[in-house]
Design an enzyme around this catalytic site. Structure first.
Site: not given
Ligand code: SIN
Length: 275
Positions: A101, A103, A251, A266
């Site tokens: 995806h 974000d 990612h 994050r």
């Molecule tokens: C995410 O922000 O989508 C998760 C990425 C991760 O945990 O590596």
């Protein structure tokens, strides 16, 4: 690209670079900020090691690149609405970002990027995979590019977020999750490069074709966009940081470590309307 204040070591020719020579917990000079920005434009996702940052320092680093985004569903840590908790342990039923995806593409103005600081990792496991949507677009035939160029797609948060945070005490009865229409092929506002902008998590429908055609096209595009040759894979250590450009990167957080713990925070930087 010549860098004077940081060192930049590419992970692959197409995507990913590790940056050293900078302490993200300290205020950055203009040139260092500009070089990190340039490295992000060149390499799409950049990684830093051994960064001890408080939550405030993490937010300050994110704010250098724009206003911080508030997640539409995930409950934040107390007093920090702009922070997303990334956590999995033996009680988890899913992990954040456990499929390919970008974000929050259900937003009208999806985030420009995210800065993830991981504090606790399983060993081994818990890598994150990143794929270049520029490379995926560039590999399409000219005929396919011309076909996709005028198309738009619906991105929806409803099926992603509804009930998802119930185990963290969130009752989302009556809440509306965002949805938005975006171009299937997006032009990056800084680099001017084109990239594929549909993903398996949020994109529900390509608008100008029938449902069957949309399903087939989505299956093709999502498989194509995440081919191994467009990817890099990052192995975390405690206090590693990844900063990805959400406008040209997808990612996937690899959940191969259950029931071990993986934990971090994050911050997400607001973006603009895709064109
Ligand atoms: C995410 O922000 O989508 C998760 C990425 C991760 O945990 O590596």
């Amino acid at each position: 690209m010549a860098y004077e204040t940081i060192q930049v070591e590419p992970l692959t020719p197409r995507i990913g670079a590790e940056i050293s020579g900078v302490d993200l917990s300290q205020p950055l000079g203009n040139q260092t900020f500009q070089e990190i920005h340039d490295a992000l434009m060149d390499h799409l996702v950049v990684f830093f090691r051994d960064q001890e940052m408080t939550i405030e320092q993490h937010k300050d680093f994110g704010r250098l690149f724009g206003e911080l985004h508030i997640h539409p569903g995930s409950p934040p840590p107390h007093g920090h609405p702009e922070v997303l908790v990334i956590h999995a342990d033996e009680n988890s039923k899913y992990v954040a970002g456990g499929n390919w995806h970008s974000d929050v593409t259900c937003d009208e103005e999806p985030p420009m990027g995210s800065v993830l600081h991981i504090h606790e990792i399983p060993e081994p496991g818990g890598d994150t995979l990143f794929a270049s949507m520029y490379a995926a677009y560039d590999a399409l035939s000219d005929t396919m590019k011309a076909f996709l160029d005028p198309l738009t797609a619906i991105h929806d948060g409803e099926h992603v977020y509804r009930g998802r945070y119930a185990d963290r005490g969130v009752d989302d009865t009556g809440k509306d999750y965002p949805n938005a229409e975006h171009p299937v092929i997006r032009t990056h506002p800084v680099t001017g490069r084109k990239g594929i902008f549909v993903n398996t998590a949020f994109t529900t429908r390509i608008k100008q074709v029938t449902r069957r055609e949309s399903d087939a096209l989505m299956a093709y595009l999502c498989e194509h966009a995440t081919r191994p040759e467009f990817q890099c894979r990052f192995h975390w250590r405690p206090n590693s940081v990844a900063f990805w450009d959400n406008r040209c990167v997808q990612h996937h957080a690899m959940w191969d470590y259950y029931p071990q713990v993986r934990s971090g925070l994050r911050v997400t930087i607001k973006g603009d309307r895709p064109f």
